[in-house]
Design a protein around this motif. Structure first.
Motif, PDB file in Angstrom:
ATOM      1  N   ASP A 120      -9.393  -1.092  -7.259  1.00 44.30           N
ATOM      2  CA  ASP A 120     -10.800  -1.247  -6.906  1.00 44.30           C
ATOM      3  C   ASP A 120     -11.000  -0.744  -5.483  1.00 44.30           C
ATOM      4  OD1 ASP A 120     -10.139  -3.269  -5.022  1.00 44.30           O
ATOM      5  OD2 ASP A 120     -10.202  -4.787  -6.588  1.00 44.30           O
ATOM      6  N   GLY A 121     -12.214  -0.696  -5.024  1.00 42.43           N
ATOM      7  CA  GLY A 121     -12.519  -0.050  -3.746  1.00 42.43           C
ATOM      8  C   GLY A 121     -11.699  -0.561  -2.584  1.00 42.43           C
ATOM      9  N   SER A 122     -11.648  -1.896  -2.399  1.00 44.60           N
ATOM     10  CA  SER A 122     -10.950  -2.437  -1.235  1.00 44.60           C
ATOM     11  C   SER A 122      -9.444  -2.245  -1.344  1.00 44.60           C
ATOM     12  CB  SER A 122     -11.282  -3.925  -1.063  1.00 44.60           C
ATOM     13  OG  SER A 122     -10.965  -4.655  -2.236  1.00 44.60           O
ATOM     14  N   LYS A 123      -8.862  -2.475  -2.535  1.00 45.68           N
ATOM     15  CA  LYS A 123      -7.411  -2.279  -2.696  1.00 45.68           C
ATOM     16  C   LYS A 123      -7.035  -0.831  -2.406  1.00 45.68           C
ATOM     17  CE  LYS A 123      -5.794  -5.885  -5.892  1.00 45.68           C
ATOM     18  NZ  LYS A 123      -6.942  -6.801  -5.829  1.00 45.68           N
ATOM     19  N   LEU A 124      -7.829   0.099  -2.916  1.00 45.47           N
ATOM     20  CA  LEU A 124      -7.553   1.514  -2.691  1.00 45.47           C
ATOM     21  C   LEU A 124      -7.612   1.837  -1.207  1.00 45.47           C
ATOM     22  CD1 LEU A 124      -7.035   4.283  -4.009  1.00 45.47           C
ATOM     23  CD2 LEU A 124      -9.517   4.615  -4.056  1.00 45.47           C
ATOM     24  N   ASN A 125      -8.608   1.319  -0.520  1.00 43.46           N
ATOM     25  CA  ASN A 125      -8.753   1.600   0.913  1.00 43.46           C
ATOM     26  C   ASN A 125      -7.640   0.968   1.735  1.00 43.46           C
ATOM     27  OD1 ASN A 125     -11.121   3.118   0.583  1.00 43.46           O
ATOM     28  ND2 ASN A 125     -12.391   1.270   0.534  1.00 43.46           N
ATOM     29  N   ILE A 126      -7.206  -0.241   1.338  1.00 46.32           N
ATOM     30  CA  ILE A 126      -6.088  -0.880   2.027  1.00 46.32           C
ATOM     31  C   ILE A 126      -4.821  -0.050   1.861  1.00 46.32           C
ATOM     32  CG2 ILE A 126      -4.541  -2.878   1.999  1.00 46.32           C
ATOM     33  CD1 ILE A 126      -7.007  -4.603   1.317  1.00 46.32           C
ATOM     34  N   LYS A 127      -4.584   0.433   0.643  1.00 49.24           N
ATOM     35  CA  LYS A 127      -3.391   1.249   0.395  1.00 49.24           C
ATOM     36  C   LYS A 127      -3.427   2.546   1.210  1.00 49.24           C
ATOM     37  CE  LYS A 127      -2.573  -0.437  -4.303  1.00 49.24           C
ATOM     38  NZ  LYS A 127      -2.573  -0.088  -5.733  1.00 49.24           N
ATOM     39  N   LYS A 128      -4.598   3.163   1.282  1.00 49.18           N
ATOM     40  CA  LYS A 128      -4.715   4.394   2.066  1.00 49.18           C
ATOM     41  C   LYS A 128      -4.371   4.122   3.531  1.00 49.18           C
ATOM     42  CE  LYS A 128      -8.147   6.815  -0.784  1.00 49.18           C
ATOM     43  NZ  LYS A 128      -9.550   7.314  -0.859  1.00 49.18           N
ATOM     44  N   ARG A 129      -4.872   2.998   4.048  1.00 49.12           N
ATOM     45  CA  ARG A 129      -4.574   2.661   5.438  1.00 49.12           C
ATOM     46  C   ARG A 129      -3.085   2.383   5.635  1.00 49.12           C
ATOM     47  NH1 ARG A 129      -9.033  -0.481   9.030  1.00 49.12           N
ATOM     48  NH2 ARG A 129     -10.916   0.525   8.240  1.00 49.12           N
ATOM     49  N   LEU A 130      -2.474   1.688   4.668  1.00 48.62           N
ATOM     50  CA  LEU A 130      -1.041   1.406   4.783  1.00 48.62           C
ATOM     51  C   LEU A 130      -0.232   2.694   4.887  1.00 48.62           C
ATOM     52  CD1 LEU A 130      -0.399  -1.524   2.254  1.00 48.62           C
ATOM     53  CD2 LEU A 130      -0.059  -1.581   4.723  1.00 48.62           C
ATOM     54  N   LEU A 131      -0.624   3.706   4.122  1.00 54.20           N
ATOM     55  CA  LEU A 131       0.131   4.954   4.107  1.00 54.20           C
ATOM     56  C   LEU A 131      -0.195   5.851   5.298  1.00 54.20           C
ATOM     57  CD1 LEU A 131      -0.005   5.905   0.312  1.00 54.20           C
ATOM     58  CD2 LEU A 131       1.863   4.826   1.561  1.00 54.20           C
ATOM     59  N   HIS A 132      -1.443   5.855   5.725  1.00 56.14           N
ATOM     60  CA  HIS A 132      -1.866   6.831   6.733  1.00 56.14           C
ATOM     61  C   HIS A 132      -1.995   6.271   8.146  1.00 56.14           C
ATOM     62  CE1 HIS A 132      -2.434   9.790   3.605  1.00 56.14           C
ATOM     63  NE2 HIS A 132      -3.214   8.952   2.928  1.00 56.14           N
ATOM     64  N   GLU A 133      -1.967   4.929   8.302  1.00 48.81           N
ATOM     65  CA  GLU A 133      -2.040   4.348   9.639  1.00 48.81           C
ATOM     66  C   GLU A 133      -0.825   3.487   9.964  1.00 48.81           C
ATOM     67  OE1 GLU A 133      -5.767   2.382  10.381  1.00 48.81           O
ATOM     68  OE2 GLU A 133      -6.898   3.869   9.218  1.00 48.81           O
ATOM     69  N   PHE A 134      -0.004   3.200   8.952  1.00 44.17           N
ATOM     70  CA  PHE A 134       1.196   2.384   9.122  1.00 44.17           C
ATOM     71  C   PHE A 134       2.363   3.064   8.422  1.00 44.17           C
ATOM     72  CE2 PHE A 134      -2.472  -0.333   9.473  1.00 44.17           C
ATOM     73  CZ  PHE A 134      -2.162  -1.201  10.508  1.00 44.17           C
ATOM     74  N   ASN A 135       3.535   2.498   8.606  1.00 46.21           N
ATOM     75  CA  ASN A 135       4.734   3.013   7.944  1.00 46.21           C
ATOM     76  C   ASN A 135       5.148   2.020   6.862  1.00 46.21           C
ATOM     77  OD1 ASN A 135       7.169   4.256   7.259  1.00 46.21           O
ATOM     78  ND2 ASN A 135       8.285   3.230   8.906  1.00 46.21           N
ATOM     79  N   LEU A 136       4.651   2.235   5.649  1.00 45.19           N
ATOM     80  CA  LEU A 136       5.012   1.391   4.506  1.00 45.19           C
ATOM     81  C   LEU A 136       6.344   1.909   3.966  1.00 45.19           C
ATOM     82  CD1 LEU A 136       4.331  -0.813   2.400  1.00 45.19           C
ATOM     83  CD2 LEU A 136       3.086   0.948   1.113  1.00 45.19           C
ATOM     84  N   HIS A 137       7.436   1.336   4.478  1.00 41.76           N
ATOM     85  CA  HIS A 137       8.742   1.943   4.203  1.00 41.76           C
ATOM     86  C   HIS A 137       9.456   1.353   2.994  1.00 41.76           C
ATOM     87  CE1 HIS A 137      10.727  -1.523   6.163  1.00 41.76           C
ATOM     88  NE2 HIS A 137       9.809  -1.412   7.108  1.00 41.76           N
ATOM     89  N   THR A 138       9.130   0.098   2.601  1.00 37.46           N
ATOM     90  CA  THR A 138       9.896  -0.536   1.525  1.00 37.46           C
ATOM     91  C   THR A 138       9.030  -1.503   0.718  1.00 37.46           C
ATOM     92  OG1 THR A 138      11.827  -0.527   2.998  1.00 37.46           O
ATOM     93  CG2 THR A 138      12.015  -1.802   0.955  1.00 37.46           C
ATOM     94  N   ILE A 139       9.182  -1.436  -0.603  1.00 37.67           N
ATOM     95  CA  ILE A 139       8.591  -2.428  -1.498  1.00 37.67           C
ATOM     96  C   ILE A 139       9.695  -2.963  -2.398  1.00 37.67           C
ATOM     97  CG2 ILE A 139       6.965  -2.858  -3.385  1.00 37.67           C
ATOM     98  CD1 ILE A 139       5.114  -0.773  -2.184  1.00 37.67           C
ATOM     99  N   ILE A 140       9.925  -4.263  -2.331  1.00 33.28           N
ATOM    100  CA  ILE A 140      10.938  -4.913  -3.171  1.00 33.28           C
ATOM    101  C   ILE A 140      10.240  -5.583  -4.342  1.00 33.28           C
ATOM    102  CG2 ILE A 140      12.813  -6.598  -3.268  1.00 33.28           C
ATOM    103  CD1 ILE A 140      13.372  -4.287  -1.358  1.00 33.28           C
ATOM    104  N   ARG A 141      10.563  -5.139  -5.559  1.00 30.48           N
ATOM    105  CA  ARG A 141      10.030  -5.770  -6.764  1.00 30.48           C
ATOM    106  C   ARG A 141      10.885  -7.004  -7.070  1.00 30.48           C
ATOM    107  NH1 ARG A 141       6.770  -2.193  -9.570  1.00 30.48           N
ATOM    108  NH2 ARG A 141       5.820  -4.167 -10.210  1.00 30.48           N
ATOM    109  N   LEU A 142      10.284  -8.173  -7.047  1.00 29.15           N
ATOM    110  CA  LEU A 142      11.030  -9.420  -7.200  1.00 29.15           C
ATOM    111  C   LEU A 142      11.122  -9.851  -8.659  1.00 29.15           C
ATOM    112  CD1 LEU A 142       9.499 -11.381  -4.197  1.00 29.15           C
ATOM    113  CD2 LEU A 142      11.804 -10.434  -4.334  1.00 29.15           C
ATOM    114  N   PRO A 143      12.225 -10.495  -9.021  1.00 27.28           N
ATOM    115  CA  PRO A 143      12.343 -11.011 -10.391  1.00 27.28           C
ATOM    116  C   PRO A 143      11.322 -12.114 -10.651  1.00 27.28           C
ATOM    117  CG  PRO A 143      14.147 -11.812  -9.027  1.00 27.28           C
ATOM    118  CD  PRO A 143      13.420 -10.797  -8.208  1.00 27.28           C
TER     119      PRO A 143
END
Length: 494
Positions: free
Chosen positions: A336-359
């Motif tokens: 949705d709009g806000s989630k998409l915008n948050i993700k864009k900011r994470l990638l383009h203004e921060f260094n989103l280096h790791t996502i751990i998928r938890l059991p």
């Protein structure tokens, strides 16, 4: 001093057995709330014993007659308060007196926390004799004694396990393995300020302090340790537990605010209100008043509380700061709009280096929502994001209160962390790095390196209903994502 035999489960069980006979205690939530403020008063009284010795002309903020040592201690002289006399004192003098404490801007944090701790405190017990028995059990603990203070860690874990099954109170509980692992990965330092902006009972803060305590070598280090962590908690009962826990970790001025992190315009935060390290497990699926959304830029306004906290972090993180945050699967594939915008900011203004998928089932029985840890920092923009799937450990079908997740279960990801390699199992990736372009081409869907489809479990009816509701919400998010993509394609054809 508490004997060894009264550690952990025996202490909690003894309190539980007494309170079960009281007609005013209705379930675990009220029992834990009652025990929380009683423990706080005892711990604070024992800390005041130390402060009296360490500080010249120490003056307590607690009014005369309301100190634990003045009313709770049983001197075995037959003069202790009990029965209706004790109930009348607690209901009409103790709690009202603590709530009336006057706080000024000059009041030290170590004093101000007393009033904050009792704003929402209640006495649920109606039998004064049983209340006296509870007070006597708690009074046996000497929190100035290192051995007895060690017991509190076990008592605290017992309380948290009770919270886990006490209805909505479970939202305040994050398994210790998770808080310890995230703190271990972020490696906080004494020279830094670490925060949890929805700290619950303070699990991330104490995991941080356990690391920092090993760095204390000098008197100046001790001062830094005392100022190293910051928390905010909206609800009264977990606030009391968080403050109590920090007091017992030798933090004399627990910098924990009883309030809501989301109530201020995010663009108004100064540099002094930002942090070097932020660790969080924000509430999932929570709701805030519509006016709260207005504290965020239009493109980040969300109905999902966890999204708002993630957006808040972006405004409260220092340059070069680092973050570990637990988020549900819905954030990964939501578009949705806000989630998409948050993700864009994470990638383009921060260094989103790791996502751990938890059991799954880490938060069972409170919720079966699938979760993930996002690690990012403000050192540069993202070049690539590594995804790693942490599988259920051998011998486990699911986690539970009796078989919770342990820190050792993170050993596979610890081994992988500093020597990152792509891992493929059959047709599925267990670990893989994706460039920003690949994530953009995937329509910012971060649902990658997920778990293979498993055969459906046979669940109890209410748990099955809960799972169906969660799966329906996730499916709705996926449908919205697909419809949005189709709409963009159709608009492009016109």
């Amino acid at each position: 001093m508490v004997k060894a035999k009264m550690a952990n489960t025996q202490f909690v069980k003894k309190i539980q057995d007494i309170m079960r006979n009281d007609p005013g205690i209705n379930g675990d939530a009220q029992r834990i709330e009652q025990l929380s403020w009683i423990l706080f008063l005892k711990v604070y009284d024992d800390r005041e014993v130390v402060w009296n010795l360490e500080r010249d002309n120490y003056i307590s903020i607690i009014p005369t007659g309301l100190h634990w040592r003045e009313w709770a201690r049983d001197e075995k002289d037959g003069q202790n308060l009990t029965g209706d006399e004790l109930l009348n004192f607690v209901n009409n003098e103790l709690l009202p007196g603590l709530k009336r404490i006057v706080i000024t801007p000059e009041t030290p944090i170590s004093h101000a926390i007393v009033k904050d701790a009792f704003i929402d405190a209640n006495n649920y017990m109606k039998n004064g004799i049983l209340l006296r028995q509870v007070v006597n059990v708690v009074d046996q603990i000497d929190f100035t004694d290192p051995k007895d203070r060690h017991f509190f860690n076990d008592i605290y874990e017992g309380i948290l396990k009770g919270l886990q099954s006490a209805g909505n109170s479970g939202e305040f509980y994050t398994p210790r393995a998770l808080t310890d692992f995230i703190a271990e990965r972020l490696q906080p330092k004494l020279s830094e300020k670490t925060a949890d902006l929805a700290c619950g009972t303070g699990g991330f803060l104490t995991s941080t302090l356990n690391i920092l305590s090993q760095q204390v070598k000098t008197v100046n280090d001790r001062k830094k340790y005392n100022q190293a962590v910051f928390g905010i908690e909206k609800k009264g009962q977990p606030y009391i537990l968080a403050v109590t826990n920090l007091l017992l970790h030798d933090v004399d001025n627990p910098d924990i605010i009883h309030g809501n992190s989301l109530e201020k315009q995010v663009t108004e935060y100064s540099e002094n209100e930002k942090f070097d390290v932020i660790m969080m497990n924000p509430p999932f699926g929570g709701s805030e008043l519509p006016i709260i959304k207005q504290n965020f830029p239009t493109d980040l306004q969300s109905s999902e509380t966890a999204d708002l906290f993630l957006a808040l972090i972006m405004y409260r993180l220092k340059e070069n700061g680092r973050v570990g945050i637990i988020l549900p699967d819905g954030f990964l594939f939501g578009n949705d709009g806000s989630k998409l915008n948050i993700k864009k900011r994470l990638l383009h203004e921060f260094n989103l280096h790791t996502i751990i998928r938890l059991p799954g089932s880490i938060f069972s029985p409170y919720t079966s929502i699938a979760t993930n840890i996002l690690f990012f920092d403000q050192t540069k923009t993202t070049k690539e994001t590594w995804f790693y799937r942490l599988d259920m450990p051998d011998g486990y079908k699911h986690f539970s209160k009796t078989r919770p997740m342990k820190l050792a279960h993170f050993d596979p990801v610890r081994k992988w962390w500093n020597d990152r390699q792509e891992i493929k199992e059959g047709d599925n990736f267990k670990a893989k790095a994706y460039t920003v372009k690949e994530l953009e081409d995937n329509n910012y869907n971060f649902d990658l390196c997920g778990f293979p489809t498993e055969n459906e479990e046979i669940l109890p009816p209410f748990e099955l209903m809960e799972r169906y509701i969660e799966e329906r919400a996730e499916l709705n998010d996926q449908i919205d994502t697909t419809l949005d993509a189709l709409k963009k394609l159709l608009e492009g054809d016109n």
